[in-house]
Design an enzyme around this catalytic site. Sequence first.
Site, PDB file in Angstrom:
ATOM      1  N   LYS A   1      -0.997 -20.071   2.795  1.00 43.09           N
ATOM      2  CA  LYS A   1      -0.235 -18.837   3.013  1.00 43.09           C
ATOM      3  C   LYS A   1       1.218 -19.054   2.582  1.00 43.09           C
ATOM      4  O   LYS A   1       2.167 -18.957   3.378  1.00 43.09           O
ATOM      5  CB  LYS A   1      -0.323 -18.385   4.468  1.00 43.09           C
ATOM      6  CG  LYS A   1      -0.052 -16.891   4.626  1.00 43.09           C
ATOM      7  CD  LYS A   1      -0.480 -16.396   5.993  1.00 43.09           C
ATOM      8  CE  LYS A   1      -0.190 -14.911   6.181  1.00 43.09           C
ATOM      9  NZ  LYS A   1      -0.965 -14.055   5.267  1.00 43.09           N
TER      10      LYS A   1
ATOM     11  N   ARG B   1      -2.759 -23.576  10.541  1.00 43.06           N
ATOM     12  CA  ARG B   1      -2.725 -23.163   9.138  1.00 43.06           C
ATOM     13  C   ARG B   1      -1.349 -23.415   8.535  1.00 43.06           C
ATOM     14  O   ARG B   1      -1.241 -23.813   7.372  1.00 43.06           O
ATOM     15  CB  ARG B   1      -3.113 -21.692   9.008  1.00 43.06           C
ATOM     16  CG  ARG B   1      -3.271 -21.243   7.556  1.00 43.06           C
ATOM     17  CD  ARG B   1      -3.925 -19.885   7.456  1.00 43.06           C
ATOM     18  NE  ARG B   1      -3.129 -18.827   8.073  1.00 43.06           N
ATOM     19  CZ  ARG B   1      -3.499 -17.556   8.136  1.00 43.06           C
ATOM     20  NH1 ARG B   1      -4.671 -17.177   7.634  1.00 43.06           N
ATOM     21  NH2 ARG B   1      -2.726 -16.647   8.703  1.00 43.06           N
TER      22      ARG B   1
ATOM     23  N   GLU C   1     -10.533 -11.827  -2.832  1.00 39.88           N
ATOM     24  CA  GLU C   1     -10.026 -11.067  -1.696  1.00 39.88           C
ATOM     25  C   GLU C   1      -9.147  -9.939  -2.200  1.00 39.88           C
ATOM     26  O   GLU C   1      -8.939  -9.787  -3.404  1.00 39.88           O
ATOM     27  CB  GLU C   1      -9.275 -11.960  -0.718  1.00 39.88           C
ATOM     28  CG  GLU C   1      -8.104 -12.724  -1.304  1.00 39.88           C
ATOM     29  CD  GLU C   1      -7.444 -13.626  -0.266  1.00 39.88           C
ATOM     30  OE1 GLU C   1      -6.584 -13.126   0.479  1.00 39.88           O
ATOM     31  OE2 GLU C   1      -7.780 -14.821  -0.214  1.00 39.88           O
TER      32      GLU C   1
END
Length: 428
Positions: free
Chosen positions: A275, A173, A311
Amino acid sequence: MMVKEFDNLTGLKGKPGNGTRRQRSAVKAEVGGPRLRCVVSDSGEAMSARRVLVPASTNILYRLTSRRKIASRSASSFHRPCVDTARSNEENADINWDDLGFGLVPTDYMYVMRCSRDDKFSSGVLNRYGNIELSPSAGVLNYGQGLFEGLKAYRKQDGGGFLLFRPEENACRMQSGAERMCMPSPSVEQFIHAVKETVLANKRWVPPQGKGSLYIRPLLIGIGPVLGLAPAPDYMFLIYAAPVGTYFKEGLAPINLVIDDKIHRATPGGTGDVKTITNYAPVLKAQTQAKTKGFTDVIYLDSINKKYLEEASSCNLFIVKGDVISTPATIGTILPGVTRKSIIEIAIDSGYRVEERLVSLEDLFDADEVFCTGTAVVVAPVGSITYQDQRYEYKTGTETVTQKLYNILTAIQMGLGEDRKNWTVEIN
């Protein structure tokens, strides 16, 4: 090139040779105590510190290396790090494990690795945990060019080592995020090696089993100076760690969320699925307002229709209706969480039907259960959700789907259950 030792930084061992005064002045009066080993060029110029057992706030490593172009540093400048073994081998740190929350408890060491934009990361070194030095024009400070990850290390039940949970997923990621943010990134092998070194160097801070975990925070940031909008010329990969308990103040009790339909976490075409550090500060206002009203966290809606769930501030969402578990699809605005991915696989293996799709407000209001997932929160049951002053309550407790999934996941993470998927990585 030669290696020389400074004994308590009072001078070179043996007879001083050419350049001794220059070498001593590079470190004189910086620290006292443990020995510092430096790589010294034939001309007497200090190139880089190999083993530093001093507070990182003195920035010795930074100062010694900053004279040379980062890209020119060879891998030989970084060797297997040396730690204060007498201290790191202590069974436990002096801390009350029963009072752990999710706050920063400074540990002993952090891992640091640097490279230039057009180069590749090679090897890193452990420094004592402390401040780092950055240029005021560093890319991360001016344009937010930075990523972070989060994973945990658990102490094994027999005390014979530690377990990581799917660290390769975090490494991949970070690589994906680095490509989006125009940054070089460590390889999967480098990432996992650095995480292991960080855990071993801070092993006395890993809580006893059942008392928490060691939260590990890898950072990838642009440290090179920029003025015009452009990728930074140089980068730092850094890992620090802290012992933690439960993320929410409620502990393992159900949390209470509120839906904010005015502030949006992400937009199509942005970086909601990366992220990056720039995703998090924009939600602080909504989160702060929610907490002042007694809520635990905020649920965000899509920015186009304002009716589909995305989210929470730092975790993914799931709803349960009968034997069907649904979660918002990661279609560019939702972070593909490692815990989210793992829960989906566990749920399927447990006989549930899992749907990754658009989840509407109507779906949410009609759900039997709601839960959040994330590295920090693990699996958190939701007791209620409030939307436009209307409160909706959900089933919680020991007999819920949420609790069943939590039990299976944490048993694997802590080495108490069978790991059929080989998700855990041992550190001995």
